[in-house]
Structure formats: structure tokens, C-alpha cells
Design a protein around this motif. Structure first.
Motif, PDB file in Angstrom:
ATOM      1  N   HIS A 160      57.895  38.148  38.658  1.00 34.90           N
ATOM      2  CA  HIS A 160      57.461  39.502  37.418  1.00 34.90           C
ATOM      3  C   HIS A 160      56.156  40.248  37.681  1.00 34.90           C
ATOM      4  N   ASN A 163      57.493  41.897  41.074  1.00 29.48           N
ATOM      5  CA  ASN A 163      58.845  42.132  41.164  1.00 29.48           C
ATOM      6  C   ASN A 163      59.468  43.483  40.388  1.00 29.48           C
ATOM      7  N   GLU A 164      58.324  43.100  39.801  1.00 31.52           N
ATOM      8  CA  GLU A 164      59.010  44.021  38.072  1.00 31.52           C
ATOM      9  C   GLU A 164      57.159  45.447  37.903  1.00 31.52           C
ATOM     10  N   ARG A 166      55.254  45.339  41.040  1.00 31.73           N
ATOM     11  CA  ARG A 166      54.946  45.158  42.026  1.00 31.73           C
ATOM     12  C   ARG A 166      53.144  45.720  42.075  1.00 31.73           C
TER      13      ARG A 166
END
Length: 200
Positions: A160, A163-164, A166
Motif C-alpha cells: 500500500h 502502490n498507493e 507512492r
């Protein structure tokens, strides 16, 4: 955890592989078990907390099980943190055999009256593309749910963050882009501290 809140002595054994041992940490003091001990001493100043590091790099779960009697149970811990799931995936251990091995370890510890926390594998660049690696981490979540053992979901949390949110891998991982960085070791310890504070 009642003994911590009651100010009683508590022994915790951290069992696992290189990310329990502390590979990638800038010093032994920034490895996950050492940071956890410091955090728990701050959170529970009236309790004498000892966190024993039994991490050994490169081992698969069955090798951790072999060490269970002499290196874990012999220490009479109040809590065991069982970290696994990376090397078995990388080494392609038979998944059903892996699940049986982990379940055996957790069940054995619980039967001895020892509290257990399960910790899954880290997220790293190669893991992002590996369905096989993901299946091993999902298996650990299923085992935790079936046995009622709290899980530290490193794989999901780190995925997370990358990917979310950054967050770059250079922040989460050591220079080898595989083992945790000091930042991630501190996050692991903080998460475990929160679990212990929430335990009845």
C-alpha cells in the motif's frame, strides 16, 4: 497483554529469518527486536521487558520449526513473534506443506500457553510481479484467521505504501532492495507494540 499492564516481567522471543535477525539495519540497535524492546519499555515502564532475537537468515519455515524446542520453548517466553513467508516463497516450498508447518508451529506455541503474533513477508520489487509470492502471504493471513493469531501484514502494508502512497522502495528497503530499512524495522516494531497494547 495483561502481564505488561500489570507491571510483571515479560519475555518475548522473535523467531524468524533475516528480517528478524536485522539484515539491512544500520546497526543491531535498529533491528526490529531491539526497537520493539525499547518501545515496550517506554510504553510499559513498570514492566521488565526482554525481547530475544532468534532470527536466522535464509531459513524456511520448517527450519524454524526445528529450532522451536531448544531455541524458543526452552526460553519460556510469554509471547512469540513468528516471522515467516519470504524464504519459502522464494525457494518454492510446497505451499500445502508450508501451511501445515506454520500451523503446527502456532498450534504448538498456543498449546503451551504462549501468546503468538504472526508476521508475514516483506514487499520488495520482485514481489510486486510475483503471484506465487502473493499466494504465500495470503496463506499466512488465512492461517492467522483460522487460528485466531494476530497478524502483522507487512506485505499488504508495504504494498500500500508503494502502490498507493507512492513511497519509494529506497525508503522501505535497505540498499539491497530486499531487506527492510531502519524505517521499516521501526514501523514493524510500532505495529507490534500497538497489537500488544490492544490485547486483552
Amino acid at each position: 497483554m495483561n502481564k505488561l499492564r500489570a507491571g510483571q516481567p515479560v519475555t518475548i522471543v522473535a523467531v524468524g529469518t533475516s528480517s528478524t535477525e536485522g539484515v539491512g539495519a544500520s546497526s543491531p540497535k535498529t533491528a526490529f527486536p531491539a526497537v520493539l524492546q525499547d518501545l515496550l519499555k517506554q510504553a510499559f515502564p513498570s514492566s521488565s521487558v526482554t525481547v530475544i532475537n532468534k532470527g536466522q537468515g535464509g531459513q524456511v519455515n520448517q527450519q524454524l520449526v526445528v529450532r522451536l524446542e531448544q531455541e524458543v520453548l526452552a526460553l519460556k517466553p510469554d509471547l512469540v513473534i513468528w516471522q515467516t513467508g519470504t524464504n519459502d516463497a522464494v525457494n518454492r516450498t510446497d505451499l500445502p506443506a508450508f501451511k501445515r508447518s506454520v500451523t503446527f508451529a502456532l498450534t504448538t506455541l498456543r498449546e503451551r500457553g504462549i501468546e503468538v503474533i504472526l508476521m508475514d513477508g516483506q514487499f520488495f520489487p520482485e514481489a510486486a510481479q510475483s503471484e506465487r509470492y502473493r499466494r504465500y502471504q495470503e496463506a499466512l493471513a488465512e492461517i492467522a484467521d483460522a487460528t485466531g493469531v494476530p497478524l502483522v501484514p507487512r506485505y499488504t502494508i508495504m504494498k500500500h505504501l508503494v502502490n498507493e502512497l507512492r513511497l519509494p522502495f529506497t525508503r522501505l528497503l535497505a540498499d539491497d532492495h530486499f531487506h527492510p530499512s531502519d524505517f521499516t524495522y521501526a514501523c514493524m516494531a510500532s505495529y507490534v507494540k500497538g497489537l500488544l497494547q490492544a490485547m486483552p
